[in-house]
Design a protein around this motif. Sequence first.
Motif, PDB file in Angstrom:
ATOM      1  N   GLY A  63       5.948  88.878  33.330  1.00 17.94           N
ATOM      2  CA  GLY A  63       5.427  90.241  33.218  1.00 17.94           C
ATOM      3  C   GLY A  63       6.319  91.103  32.356  1.00 17.94           C
ATOM      4  N   THR A  64       5.751  91.630  31.263  1.00 18.26           N
ATOM      5  CA  THR A  64       6.486  92.499  30.348  1.00 18.26           C
ATOM      6  C   THR A  64       5.544  93.589  29.848  1.00 18.26           C
ATOM      7  N   LEU A  65       6.062  94.808  29.747  1.00 17.63           N
ATOM      8  CA  LEU A  65       5.252  95.911  29.240  1.00 17.63           C
ATOM      9  C   LEU A  65       5.540  96.120  27.757  1.00 17.63           C
ATOM     10  N   LEU A  66       4.461  96.218  26.980  1.00 22.89           N
ATOM     11  CA  LEU A  66       4.592  96.527  25.565  1.00 22.89           C
ATOM     12  C   LEU A  66       4.307  98.012  25.373  1.00 22.89           C
ATOM     13  N   MET A  67       5.302  98.742  24.889  1.00 18.64           N
ATOM     14  CA  MET A  67       5.167 100.183  24.713  1.00 18.64           C
ATOM     15  C   MET A  67       4.526 100.507  23.366  1.00 18.64           C
ATOM     16  N   ASP A  68       4.073 101.731  23.214  1.00 21.46           N
ATOM     17  CA  ASP A  68       3.473 102.150  21.948  1.00 21.46           C
ATOM     18  C   ASP A  68       4.464 102.058  20.793  1.00 21.46           C
ATOM     19  N   SER A  69       5.727 102.171  21.125  1.00 26.94           N
ATOM     20  CA  SER A  69       6.767 102.097  20.089  1.00 26.94           C
ATOM     21  C   SER A  69       7.067 100.666  19.659  1.00 26.94           C
ATOM     22  N   GLY A  70       6.516  99.689  20.398  1.00 25.72           N
ATOM     23  CA  GLY A  70       6.789  98.283  20.109  1.00 25.72           C
ATOM     24  C   GLY A  70       7.872  97.699  20.995  1.00 25.72           C
ATOM     25  N   ASP A  71       8.540  98.530  21.792  1.00 27.35           N
ATOM     26  CA  ASP A  71       9.570  98.032  22.705  1.00 27.35           C
ATOM     27  C   ASP A  71       8.934  97.221  23.821  1.00 27.35           C
ATOM     28  N   LYS A  72       9.644  96.190  24.269  1.00 25.11           N
ATOM     29  CA  LYS A  72       9.195  95.367  25.390  1.00 25.11           C
ATOM     30  C   LYS A  72      10.097  95.639  26.590  1.00 25.11           C
ATOM     31  N   ILE A  73       9.460  96.009  27.691  1.00 22.82           N
ATOM     32  CA  ILE A  73      10.200  96.389  28.899  1.00 22.82           C
ATOM     33  C   ILE A  73       9.902  95.359  29.997  1.00 22.82           C
ATOM     34  N   PRO A  74      10.965  94.731  30.542  1.00 19.91           N
ATOM     35  CA  PRO A  74      10.736  93.733  31.597  1.00 19.91           C
ATOM     36  C   PRO A  74      10.268  94.373  32.901  1.00 19.91           C
ATOM     37  N   VAL A  75       9.482  93.596  33.655  1.00 19.43           N
ATOM     38  CA  VAL A  75       9.017  94.032  34.969  1.00 19.43           C
ATOM     39  C   VAL A  75       9.548  93.041  35.994  1.00 19.43           C
ATOM     40  N   SER A  76      10.362  93.519  36.913  1.00 17.44           N
ATOM     41  CA  SER A  76      10.933  92.634  37.928  1.00 17.44           C
ATOM     42  C   SER A  76       9.851  92.209  38.920  1.00 17.44           C
ATOM     43  N   LYS A  77      10.063  91.074  39.533  1.00 16.60           N
ATOM     44  CA  LYS A  77       9.072  90.509  40.444  1.00 16.60           C
ATOM     45  C   LYS A  77       8.734  91.450  41.608  1.00 16.60           C
ATOM     46  N   PRO A  78       9.725  92.104  42.251  1.00 14.25           N
ATOM     47  CA  PRO A  78       9.386  92.997  43.375  1.00 14.25           C
ATOM     48  C   PRO A  78       8.540  94.211  42.957  1.00 14.25           C
ATOM     49  N   ASN A  79       8.583  94.542  41.656  1.00 13.67           N
ATOM     50  CA  ASN A  79       7.877  95.746  41.203  1.00 13.67           C
ATOM     51  C   ASN A  79       6.536  95.463  40.531  1.00 13.67           C
ATOM     52  N   ARG A  80       6.170  94.209  40.395  1.00 14.06           N
ATOM     53  CA  ARG A  80       4.975  93.856  39.622  1.00 14.06           C
ATOM     54  C   ARG A  80       3.697  94.459  40.202  1.00 14.06           C
ATOM     55  N   GLU A  81       3.487  94.312  41.499  1.00 18.57           N
ATOM     56  CA  GLU A  81       2.243  94.810  42.105  1.00 18.57           C
ATOM     57  C   GLU A  81       2.146  96.334  42.010  1.00 18.57           C
ATOM     58  N   LEU A  82       3.285  96.998  42.211  1.00 14.29           N
ATOM     59  CA  LEU A  82       3.293  98.454  42.115  1.00 14.29           C
ATOM     60  C   LEU A  82       2.979  98.916  40.693  1.00 14.29           C
ATOM     61  N   VAL A  83       3.597  98.239  39.705  1.00 16.83           N
ATOM     62  CA  VAL A  83       3.357  98.604  38.309  1.00 16.83           C
ATOM     63  C   VAL A  83       1.900  98.360  37.938  1.00 16.83           C
ATOM     64  N   LYS A  84       1.347  97.225  38.366  1.00 17.00           N
ATOM     65  CA  LYS A  84      -0.053  96.926  38.070  1.00 17.00           C
ATOM     66  C   LYS A  84      -0.989  97.949  38.714  1.00 17.00           C
ATOM     67  N   GLU A  85      -0.659  98.354  39.920  1.00 16.78           N
ATOM     68  CA  GLU A  85      -1.505  99.329  40.615  1.00 16.78           C
ATOM     69  C   GLU A  85      -1.506 100.668  39.886  1.00 16.78           C
TER      70      GLU A  85
END
Length: 204
Positions: free
Chosen positions: A178-200
């Motif tokens: 799981g990684t977030l791609l920002m509008d700027s092109g930066d890639k931000i990692p998503v830790s396993k404990p936070n994945r469901e919260l981020v997706k929600e």
Amino acid sequence: MKNKIIFGLIFILAYGIHTAYGATLGAPEIIMLLVAGLVFFGFFGGIFMLIYFLIKKNRNTPLNTTPNTVAINFAPPLAYQNPTVEEKSGKKETIKVNARIALPQQNEIRYVNTDEIMRCEADNNYTNFFFSDGGQLLISKSLKEYSDLLKPQGFVRTHQSHLVNPKFVKSWLKEDGGTLLMDSGDKIPVSKPNRELVKEILGK
């Protein structure tokens, strides 16, 4: 007024009796007639005065007097006068408490709109701010402090070292779990404990 009427009636009665019957009636008869006249005029005079005072009392009583009344407040409860955002829309909405934050530096305090902040990244005990215009700013406070401050603004902690504004998330990359791609092109990692919260928050 009352005394004048009574004395006037007594005078008329006595004068009439003396004129008409003075020659034929003795003193006892005249006294009896006076007593009878006083009783007669006293009885009807009392009734007259009673009626007079009742009428006077009613005239002096205000028309708008409403004794033994209780004021009742028909205003609806406060909760129904001012419905919350959830009651109006039928769904939960993120309410922004403060649209600006202060970022202290050595020579100044910079005030920025939270909508301009793209993401924050921890750098030991410092926090690096990345703005939508491409600018950066290093602040000598921990990411934890800004995470608590910006959470009501909708920011989400994706990783121990990263705090992002969902407004600038372009896509969710499935690489590395799981990684977030920002509008700027930066890639931000998503830790396993936070994945469901981020997706929600992003809407899955």
